[in-house]
Design a protein around this motif. Structure first.
Motif, PDB file in Angstrom:
ATOM      1  N   UNK A  48       0.858  -1.191   0.000  1.00 34.02           N
ATOM      2  CA  UNK A  48       0.000   0.000   0.000  1.00 34.02           C
ATOM      3  C   UNK A  48       0.886   1.228   0.000  1.00 34.02           C
ATOM      4  N   UNK A  49       0.760   2.074  -1.042  1.00 36.17           N
ATOM      5  CA  UNK A  49       1.600   3.267  -1.143  1.00 36.17           C
ATOM      6  C   UNK A  49       1.336   4.225   0.007  1.00 36.17           C
ATOM      7  N   UNK A  50       0.088   4.270   0.477  1.00 36.97           N
ATOM      8  CA  UNK A  50      -0.223   5.166   1.591  1.00 36.97           C
ATOM      9  C   UNK A  50       0.509   4.803   2.866  1.00 36.97           C
ATOM     10  N   UNK A  51       0.748   3.507   3.074  1.00 35.05           N
ATOM     11  CA  UNK A  51       1.464   3.059   4.272  1.00 35.05           C
ATOM     12  C   UNK A  51       2.970   3.000   4.070  1.00 35.05           C
ATOM     13  N   UNK A  52       3.391   3.046   2.802  1.00 30.21           N
ATOM     14  CA  UNK A  52       4.812   2.854   2.525  1.00 30.21           C
ATOM     15  C   UNK A  52       5.663   3.937   3.144  1.00 30.21           C
ATOM     16  N   UNK A  53       5.185   5.195   3.119  1.00 30.92           N
ATOM     17  CA  UNK A  53       5.991   6.288   3.654  1.00 30.92           C
ATOM     18  C   UNK A  53       6.218   6.127   5.155  1.00 30.92           C
ATOM     19  N   UNK A  54       5.297   5.439   5.831  1.00 34.59           N
ATOM     20  CA  UNK A  54       5.440   5.212   7.274  1.00 34.59           C
ATOM     21  C   UNK A  54       6.272   3.958   7.529  1.00 34.59           C
ATOM     22  N   UNK A  55       5.952   2.870   6.832  1.00 35.69           N
ATOM     23  CA  UNK A  55       6.649   1.611   7.063  1.00 35.69           C
ATOM     24  C   UNK A  55       8.107   1.676   6.645  1.00 35.69           C
ATOM     25  N   UNK A  56       8.405   2.496   5.619  1.00 38.69           N
ATOM     26  CA  UNK A  56       9.786   2.559   5.133  1.00 38.69           C
ATOM     27  C   UNK A  56      10.709   3.249   6.137  1.00 38.69           C
ATOM     28  N   UNK A  57      10.150   3.990   7.092  1.00 43.96           N
ATOM     29  CA  UNK A  57      10.992   4.635   8.098  1.00 43.96           C
ATOM     30  C   UNK A  57      11.535   3.630   9.114  1.00 43.96           C
TER      31      UNK A  57
END
Length: 927
Positions: free
Chosen positions: A624-633
């Motif tokens: 999910x691109x929306x969650x990627x910015x959070x999970x990638x941290x």
């Protein structure tokens, strides 16, 4: 003798048919002569060009890396364990002393050369493709064999204090930079701006020989070897002494295992001939195949239509006593005479074209045309053999002719379908359909089976099914064609099936040219698509090489006019080796032909890259691109590209390992002189998303790959956070790359102008000697990719395009046959009230039916062949990380179909205009 005279008399008919046959054969022979002549002439020029470069030297020695002793796969090879800043290779002192003390040579010269890349961009344009790679010599004066008359300009001056160079003209494939211009010489760690003061005119490059002649200012900056090191030994020996003699002597002294490469003129010429031949080999089979296919089809249709037109005459000859063999000899004599005339005219035309071309390029072809008479005889023999092959079915038809066939009228309709042939054709088509299924086999095996078994059987099967196909066209397309030409369908019914052999011959002739063109266009589009940078990539990719800049300078760059500050994102990059487990997994995948074993790691700001205002707004095929910015941290998480995920069998939630050096700042000097690999450990990354993006050209043209001695190619790309990247790549005390979008004002400008203005402003802002900041716009990369691809595809597709135009002659042959065969029938129709306009529309309708049948057949065969070539490319390409899928450029295919229609209509103008001028009474009286 009387029977013999009858044979000769029966060949005197239809000057139009014979002329058309001679022209068709001559055009094919012309192409064959040109193809053979240009290849042989080019190969013939290699020996003097190599001799001019190497001059009086009997042999020479250059160092060879340990990796080059292994089987290196194309595309950069499997990356060895190496660290940054590896020293250049040198020849061992033992070899140097052994060669200097050898009695084989009267003189031995030792040199130091340094490999550099020449960064030259004409008029500030973006360079596409690899930079020219040259070797800087440590001395100009010692290369005593250079002829001063070949020097344009002057040699670099040693004591001017200014960086000056003279280049070898063979270094540049296109236009050489003008004398007085400034270019940059790049090494792995440095950049030197130099002024061009001269050119040495040579025709080819010999590996290891100097091609960049620099003064001491340049050598001091680019040469890393000490004065004692040697990496080029030039030997002047006695007559007959060369490579083999030197190798035997070194082996006798126990130096046979040294990592060196010994060459002489003969070995270099042989290698260049092999590589040059491989370049021609990509197009020669296609050109020869097209020429022979065209000749075969045209001779068949020409002779067959001649037989059909004169079958009553042949039946009468059989009735007065001519034997079957004599009648068959009539056909063979007529065809061989036509083939001989066509071969002589075509060979003369091809040689004349070759001679004119060579005379206009004396610098490229100093020895002139080289086409031995033996090759002319071979071409003549192939022409006559092809003519004989085309005569097999017509001769069988004539051989079966009986005297009672005299009672058959010229208008006899034969639209029967051989169901045995149709069923056999369907059986032949089955292997191609079966091989298209997802069977468990390697790509190489699948492509070989499809290319050498599936497609040939498919084409032969379609030929056997042609009679059924013509029958279907005669039924299905008839209403549409009748409506287009505004005629009663009954006037067109059974016209294309009244003579199956002739209609099949004409249909196949057109389909061959159109099918080959469609094949190449589809293959080219399929190859181009995965290399086109995705539209969702940022506007600008910025890089500062070779030194990079600090964080404070990036902040100044971020505030430059034209930079959209909220989108400015520095990126950290490096290429890391895959873990042994992941490499083994990739190698075990039968659908992957592993050619690289490294992964491009890109460190980004997760929120800026994939957040609410993402500068990489790609759709994720996994995650999910929306969650990627959070999970990638989170530490040790990543987003991988779809092609790597598919090849490695990875999905969201899986982990994979990368080999990371313990000391990220390690250089070669920190370890042993042999370059042993540094200590390393395995780090595992968790996949949180799979992104579908075309990244190859974006990373290639922005200098991200291939730095610090790493491989130029990679198996894929992975995005990680800054924090994770700092644990995988060198600590970012210096930053080299940044991606960003431009402001609306700059976006409104022409993209090339906007990128140039940004680049000029940024270089003024930073102004670091020896470093250049390059701003490359995404659309510049797109444009360059299209231009390069269209150049290569256009060069290949030009031959089928030519054949498509020439194949349209078959329509002229068809119309002549129709007019002669049905002249009386058409005259009766004119006499009972058919107007000239209706008459023209009827002939046009028949052409459209044949053309429509050929178009569908060419699309079926073209798409099947293109699917094979695309799969073949996927299996054999060095770009294992690229997802190559078949793409059909329907607009270009439609353009080729319309061109074939226009060519057919153009060919039909002459016969139609001629027959419409005939009076009905004259046509009715025709025999």
């Amino acid at each position: 003798m009387k029977n013999l005279s009858w044979i000769f008399m029966t060949t005197r008919h239809s000057i139009w048919r014979r002329t058309l046959g001679i022209v068709s054969i001559a055009s094919s022979v012309c192409l064959l002569t040109w193809t053979a002549g240009i290849a042989l002439t080019t190969l013939h020029q290699l020996e003097p060009s190599v001799s001019k470069t190497t001059a009086e030297y009997s042999c020479w020695i250059i160092p060879k890396s340990e990796q080059s002793l292994e089987t290196i796969r194309s595309g950069g090879g499997i990356q060895k364990d190496k660290v940054k800043g590896a020293d250049p290779l040198v020849i061992s002192p033992a070899v140097v002393q052994a060669v200097k003390g050898s009695p084989l040579f009267s003189e031995v010269e030792t040199l130091r050369t340094e490999m550099v890349r020449v960064d030259y961009r004409e008029n500030g344009q973006v360079r596409f493709g690899p930079m020219p790679v040259g070797f800087v010599s440590d001395s100009v004066s010692r290369m005593r064999h250079y002829n001063e008359k070949d020097l344009r300009g002057r040699w670099p001056t040693e004591d001017t204090g200014q960086a000056e160079v003279a280049f070898d003209t063979a270094l540049f494939s296109g236009r050489c930079p003008a004398i007085g211009e400034t270019v940059a010489l790049l090494t792995d760690t440095d950049r030197v701006d130099v002024k061009i003061v001269g050119y040495l005119r040579r025709d080819t490059i010999v590996r290891g020989f100097p091609t960049v002649f620099a003064n001491s200012v340049v050598r001091g900056k680019v040469c890393r070897l000490s004065s004692k090191d040697v990496n080029l030994i030039l030997c002047v020996g006695k007559e007959g002494v060369g490579r083999q003699e030197l190798l035997q002597e070194l082996k006798g002294k126990g130096l046979g295992g040294e990592l060196i490469q010994v060459d002489d003129q003969a070995s270099i010429v042989e290698g260049k001939r092999e590589s040059t031949w491989l370049q021609f080999a990509s197009t020669i089979p296609m050109k020869v195949g097209i020429a022979l296919a065209f000749m075969l089809c045209m001779v068949f249709t020409n002779i067959y239509t001649g037989i059909q037109r004169r079958r009553q005459v042949f039946a009468r000859l059989r009735g007065i006593g001519m034997s079957r063999l004599q009648l068959t000899a009539t056909i063979i004599f007529d065809a061989m005479k036509m083939g001989t005339y066509g071969a002589v005219i075509g060979a003369a035309a091809g040689y004349l074209m070759l001679w004119v071309f060579v005379r206009t390029s004396p610098e490229i072809f100093p020895l002139g045309v080289y086409l031995p008479f033996m090759w002319t005889l071979i071409i003549l023999g192939v022409t006559l053999l092809t003519t004989l092959l085309a005569l097999i079915w017509p001769c069988i038809k004539v051989f079966k002719m009986r005297p009672k066939d005299f009672h058959e009228t010229a208008g006899t309709v034969d639209h029967s379908v051989s169901w045995k042939a149709v069923i056999f054709g369907f059986i032949l088509i089955l292997p191609a359909l079966i091989l298209a299924l997802p069977l468990r086999m390697t790509p190489d095996t699948r492509c070989m089976l499809i290319g050498w078994v599936g497609v040939p059987l498919l084409i032969i099967g379609l030929l056997f099914c042609s009679s059924l196909w013509l029958k279907i066209v005669d039924t299905a397309m008839l209403p549409l064609v009748a409506w287009l030409v505004r005629l009663d369908p009954r006037l067109l019914r059974h016209q294309i099936t009244r003579d199956m052999g002739r209609s099949i011959g004409v249909m196949v002739t057109i389909a061959v040219g159109l099918g080959l063109y469609v094949t190449i266009e589809i293959w080219g589009a399929s190859m181009l698509k995965p290399f086109m940078p995705s539209e969702s990539l940022p506007d600008i990719a910025l890089y500062a090489l070779p030194y990079g800049v600090d964080a404070a300078t990036w902040e100044r760059i971020k505030r430059t006019e034209g930079v959209l500050q909220e989108s400015f994102m520095p990126v950290l990059t490096d290429q890391l080796l895959l873990s042994k487990e992941l490499t083994a997994k990739l190698e075990s995948n039968v659908n992957v032909n592993l050619r690289q074993n490294n992964l491009l790691v890109v460190g980004v700001d997760p929120k800026l890259a994939f957040g609410e205002k993402a500068i990489l707004p790609f759709d994720l095929v996994g995650g999910d691109l929306g969650k990627a910015s959070v999970e990638l941290q989170e530490p040790w998480t990543c987003i991988i590209v779809e092609s790597f995920a598919r090849h490695a069998g990875l999905s969201v939630g899986d982990t994979f390992g990368l080999r990371v050096p313990d000391d990220l700042n390690a250089t070669n000097s920190d370890y042993t002189e042999s370059g042993s690999p540094p200590p390393e450990h395995i780090e595992h990354l968790k996949v949180i998303g799979v992104m579908d993006m075309n990244w190859h050209m974006w990373t290639s043209r922005n200098g991200i790959r291939g730095r610090n001695g790493k491989a130029d190619k990679t198996v894929g790309m992975v995005f990680v956070s800054y924090d994770t990247a700092r644990k995988l790549v060198s600590p970012p005390d210096r930053l080299y790359y940044a991606w960003f979008n431009m402001t609306p004002e700059y976006r409104a400008m022409f993209y090339n102008d906007a990128a140039r203005k940004l680049e000029a402003d940024l270089n003024k802002l930073v102004a670091v000697p020896g470093m250049e900041i390059v701003a490359r716009h995404r659309d510049q990369i797109v444009e360059g990719t299209i231009i390069r691809a269209r150049g290569m595809i256009g060069a290949i597709s030009s031959v089928p395009f030519w054949s498509l135009a020439v194949f349209s002659l078959s329509i002229l042959n068809l119309l002549i046959a129709i007019v002669y065969e049905r002249k009386k029938e058409l005259g009766v129709m004119r006499a009972v009230g058919m107007t000239r306009g209706q008459f023209v529309r009827q002939l046009g309708g028949e052409i459209m039916l044949i053309w429509g049948a050929a178009v569908v057949l060419s699309l079926v065969c073209g798409i099947a062949a293109a699917w094979t070539f695309t799969g073949w490319t996927r299996a054999l390409t060095p770009f294992s990380a690229i997802s190559i899928e078949m793409t059909v450029p329907w607009l270009r295919v439609l353009g080729s179909i319309l061109f074939s229609l226009a060519a057919c209509c153009l060919m039909a103008v002459g016969p139609i205009a001629w027959i419409t001028k005939e009076k009905p009474c004259t046509m009715i009286k025709a025999e």
